[in-house]
Design an enzyme around this catalytic site. Structure first.
Site, PDB file in Angstrom:
ATOM      1  N   LYS A 130      35.328  54.665  22.963  1.00 54.17           N
ATOM      2  CA  LYS A 130      34.593  54.895  21.704  1.00 54.17           C
ATOM      3  C   LYS A 130      34.114  56.347  21.605  1.00 54.17           C
ATOM      4  CE  LYS A 130      31.464  51.746  22.744  1.00 54.17           C
ATOM      5  NZ  LYS A 130      31.959  51.314  24.065  1.00 54.17           N
ATOM      6  N   ARG A 188      25.473  46.434  18.418  1.00 49.50           N
ATOM      7  CA  ARG A 188      25.887  45.732  19.634  1.00 49.50           C
ATOM      8  C   ARG A 188      25.363  44.313  19.690  1.00 49.50           C
ATOM      9  NH1 ARG A 188      26.438  50.634  23.183  1.00 49.50           N
ATOM     10  NH2 ARG A 188      27.085  49.818  25.175  1.00 49.50           N
ATOM     11  N   ARG A 216      34.963  58.102  35.386  1.00 46.31           N
ATOM     12  CA  ARG A 216      34.407  58.984  34.349  1.00 46.31           C
ATOM     13  C   ARG A 216      33.410  59.974  34.957  1.00 46.31           C
ATOM     14  NH1 ARG A 216      31.694  56.530  29.147  1.00 46.31           N
ATOM     15  NH2 ARG A 216      30.581  55.319  30.725  1.00 46.31           N
ATOM     16  N   ARG A 226      27.520  59.038  35.549  1.00 45.96           N
ATOM     17  CA  ARG A 226      26.393  58.299  34.977  1.00 45.96           C
ATOM     18  C   ARG A 226      25.925  57.229  35.958  1.00 45.96           C
ATOM     19  NH1 ARG A 226      28.157  56.813  28.825  1.00 45.96           N
ATOM     20  NH2 ARG A 226      27.327  54.802  29.483  1.00 45.96           N
ATOM     21  N   ARG A 280      27.441  45.504  32.784  1.00 40.17           N
ATOM     22  CA  ARG A 280      27.716  45.932  31.398  1.00 40.17           C
ATOM     23  C   ARG A 280      28.849  45.113  30.786  1.00 40.17           C
ATOM     24  NH1 ARG A 280      28.949  51.906  32.456  1.00 40.17           N
ATOM     25  NH2 ARG A 280      29.221  52.164  30.216  1.00 40.17           N
TER      26      ARG A 280
END
Ligand code: AP5
Length: 214
Positions: free
Chosen positions: A13, A87, A126, A159, A170
């Site tokens: 996203k 969400r 990431r 992160r 998540r």
């Protein structure tokens, strides 16, 4: 352009919203980025949100709805690409009310569909720029100079919620609380599904052709 980019954590996203913002000038609104900035600043919202975010839980609806409202109200005549909002069904209903007031109805909700194995690979690899927010990946989008942001030169970080336990949480939270929003938009005729595995540019092209832009 007035769209929502929807999808599980790691579906791309943020990457795609950044590209659409650069190409079309539609403002990229990411509730995740805004919350991370609030955490760094140590504001009241940031302090409230941090523990939820580190565990991979959703921040309470009233907090994120207030953030989204403020961002949308300040757009002027610009379009927008929403990333990570809504969400929950309550957030989707609140968004409808704000956009009706602003007379800026949604054009489409793009659902980026990626299998779980690939989501875990993307999230665990990431790295992000703590200064400008640009996302990288150790394999699929490495920076030109190791561990440094191509755009601003800051040292890249991982992160907290990209560590294994938080990733698992998540993905569970997505299935339980966020996936039901898909049905909400399907009933409204706004949902467009995109197979989001493949090269980043290839996926941008698929999104563009779905929303009728070049
Ligand atoms: P948020 O920041 O929104 O995180 P997320 O939805 O979990 O999404 P991600 O940022 O992890 O992934 P993405 O889909 O943007 O993928 P990306 O493009 O980076 O939210 C974080 C937290 O904030 C939440 O857990 C919650 O606590 C809170 N929060 C935020 N909004 C909220 C809300 N509305 N309500 C309640 N709480 C909220 O890509 C991932 C990686 O893959 C990158 O490394 C990228 O380079 C790579 N990649 C991208 N595309 C490709 C591709 N095509 N091929 C290979 N690699 C790719």
């Amino acid at each position: 352009m007035r769209i929502v980019l929807f999808g599980a954590p790691g579906s791309g996203k943020g990457t795609q919203a950044g590209i659409l913002e650069k190409e079309f000038g539609a403002v990229h609104i990411s509730t995740g980025d805004t919350l991370r900035e609030a955490v760094v600043k140590g504001s009241a919202v940031g302090m409230q949100a941090k523990s939820y975010m580190d565990r991979g839980e959703l921040v309470p609806d009233e907090v994120v709805i207030a953030i989204a409202k403020e961002k949308l109200a300040s757009l002027g005549s610009n379009g927008f690409v929403l990333d990570g909002f809504p969400r929950t069904v309550a957030q989707a209903e609140a968004l409808d009310a704000v956009l009706a007031e602003l007379q800026k109805p949604l054009e489409a909700v793009i659902n980026l569909s990626v299998d779980e194995e690939e989501l875990v690979r993307r999230l665990s690899g990431r790295r992000v720029c703590p200064k400008c927010g640009e996302p990288y990946h150790v394999d699929s989008k490495p920076p030109t100079v190791a561990d440094k942001c191509d755009l601003c030169g800051a040292s890249l970080v991982q992160r907290e919620d990209d560590k294994p336990d938080a990733i698992r949480n998540r993905l569970r939270v997505y299935q339980e609380q966020t996936a039901p929003v898909l049905e909400y938009y399907r009933r409204k005729g706004l949902l467009r599904d995109v197979e989001a595995k493949g090269g980043i540019d290839e996926i941008t092209q698929r999104i563009k052709s779905l929303i009728g832009v070049r």
